[in-house]
Every structure is written in C-alpha cells, then in structure tokens.
Design a protein around this motif. Structure first.
Motif, PDB file in Angstrom:
ATOM      1  N   LEU A   1     -55.441 -17.205  80.141  1.00 54.47           N
ATOM      2  CA  LEU A   1     -55.915 -18.379  80.895  1.00 54.47           C
ATOM      3  C   LEU A   1     -56.030 -19.520  79.942  1.00 54.47           C
ATOM      4  N   HIS A   2     -55.701 -19.477  78.740  1.00 55.40           N
ATOM      5  CA  HIS A   2     -55.537 -20.501  77.902  1.00 55.40           C
ATOM      6  C   HIS A   2     -54.347 -21.092  77.749  1.00 55.40           C
TER       7      HIS A   2
ATOM      8  N   LEU B   1     -52.277 -20.915  80.578  1.00 53.11           N
ATOM      9  CA  LEU B   1     -52.232 -21.944  81.819  1.00 53.11           C
ATOM     10  C   LEU B   1     -52.938 -22.952  81.877  1.00 53.11           C
ATOM     11  N   ARG B   2     -54.101 -23.194  81.285  1.00 57.13           N
ATOM     12  CA  ARG B   2     -54.810 -24.232  81.216  1.00 57.13           C
ATOM     13  C   ARG B   2     -54.394 -25.302  80.376  1.00 57.13           C
ATOM     14  N   ARG B   3     -53.689 -24.907  79.316  1.00 59.26           N
ATOM     15  CA  ARG B   3     -52.853 -26.024  78.349  1.00 59.26           C
ATOM     16  C   ARG B   3     -51.613 -26.499  79.251  1.00 59.26           C
TER      17      ARG B   3
ATOM     18  N   GLY C   1     -51.639 -26.750  82.411  1.00 60.61           N
ATOM     19  CA  GLY C   1     -52.003 -27.918  83.084  1.00 60.61           C
ATOM     20  C   GLY C   1     -52.091 -29.057  82.689  1.00 60.61           C
ATOM     21  N   GLN C   2     -52.771 -28.991  81.442  1.00 63.33           N
ATOM     22  CA  GLN C   2     -53.212 -30.197  80.456  1.00 63.33           C
ATOM     23  C   GLN C   2     -51.898 -31.204  80.340  1.00 63.33           C
TER      24      GLN C   2
ATOM     25  N   VAL D   1     -59.127 -24.696  74.178  1.00 58.19           N
ATOM     26  CA  VAL D   1     -58.766 -25.294  75.650  1.00 58.19           C
ATOM     27  C   VAL D   1     -59.843 -25.505  76.626  1.00 58.19           C
ATOM     28  N   PHE D   2     -61.009 -24.700  76.426  1.00 57.54           N
ATOM     29  CA  PHE D   2     -61.985 -24.586  77.305  1.00 57.54           C
ATOM     30  C   PHE D   2     -63.509 -25.388  76.674  1.00 57.54           C
ATOM     31  N   LYS D   3     -64.206 -26.015  77.730  1.00 51.35           N
ATOM     32  CA  LYS D   3     -65.387 -26.512  77.245  1.00 51.35           C
ATOM     33  C   LYS D   3     -66.231 -25.613  76.457  1.00 51.35           C
TER      34      LYS D   3
END
Length: 116
Positions: free
Chosen positions: A43-44, A46-48, A50-51, A91-93
């Motif tokens: 998840l980290h 894929l989130r990165r 996306g960023q 990467v997550f809030k």
C-alpha cells in the motif's frame, strides 16, 4: 524476484486503474520486485507511486511513452521502500501525525468577573 515484460502500451493508465493487486501493477509495467518486500509495503509503494504520478502529465503522451513513465515512477516508488521502511517514509497521514509536533492545549480560561 518476480518480473514480467512490459505489456502493450494500449492505454496503460486504464489498465492500471483496473488492476486488482500490487503484483498486477508490477507485472503490467514489467518491474522486478521482491515478494517479501511487496507483502510488507504494497500500500505504501502504490500510494507513493500515486504521489509521484500526480506530478506527471500522461494524458497527452503516446502510449509507449506513458507506459515508460509509469514504469519509471513505480521503480522510483519501489526503490524508496527498498532503501527504507514504511515507518521512515510515512506516506500515510496516520504515520505522519504520529510524529507531528503536538500543539499544547490551552486550559479554558474564565475571568473571575465573568462569574456571578
């Protein structure tokens, strides 16, 4: 390490949008990965990705160039987590908030002359 060849660049963004797993992202883009790392940080990563993609303009690129950019972005995001942990990257809030400086709460103040 798992890897696969880059697929045809026929609207790679649309194909990524319907991908059902992180492994599919890596396989669609032909990026090698360590399954153990992907299990921990999927998840980290894929989130990165996306960023990083938020700063890219893929809309007006030819399909093969868009696929190459997506591949480069995924490789960059993956490399972030090869070099350090999800806790280091934050990467997550919820992870960012855990180390954010706390603002001291002011006690409620009621002046004495306001009391009757």
């Amino acid at each position: 390490m798992s890897t696969s060849a880059v697929t045809e660049p026929v609207d790679i963004v649309a194909r990524l949008q319907i991908a059902g797993s992180a492994e599919e992202f890596f396989e669609l883009l032909g990026v090698a990965y360590d399954p153990k790392l992907l299990n921990v940080a999927r998840l980290h990563i894929l989130r990165r990705m996306g960023q990083y993609l938020a700063g890219e303009d893929l809309e007006h690129l030819p399909g093969d160039e868009a696929a190459a950019r997506c591949k480069a972005v995924l490789e960059r995001a993956y490399a972030d987590f090869v070099a350090s942990s999800p806790l280091d990257q934050r990467v997550f809030k919820v992870l960012k908030d855990a180390v954010a400086p706390k603002t001291p709460k002011r006690p409620a103040f009621v002046p004495l002359d306001a009391l009757k």
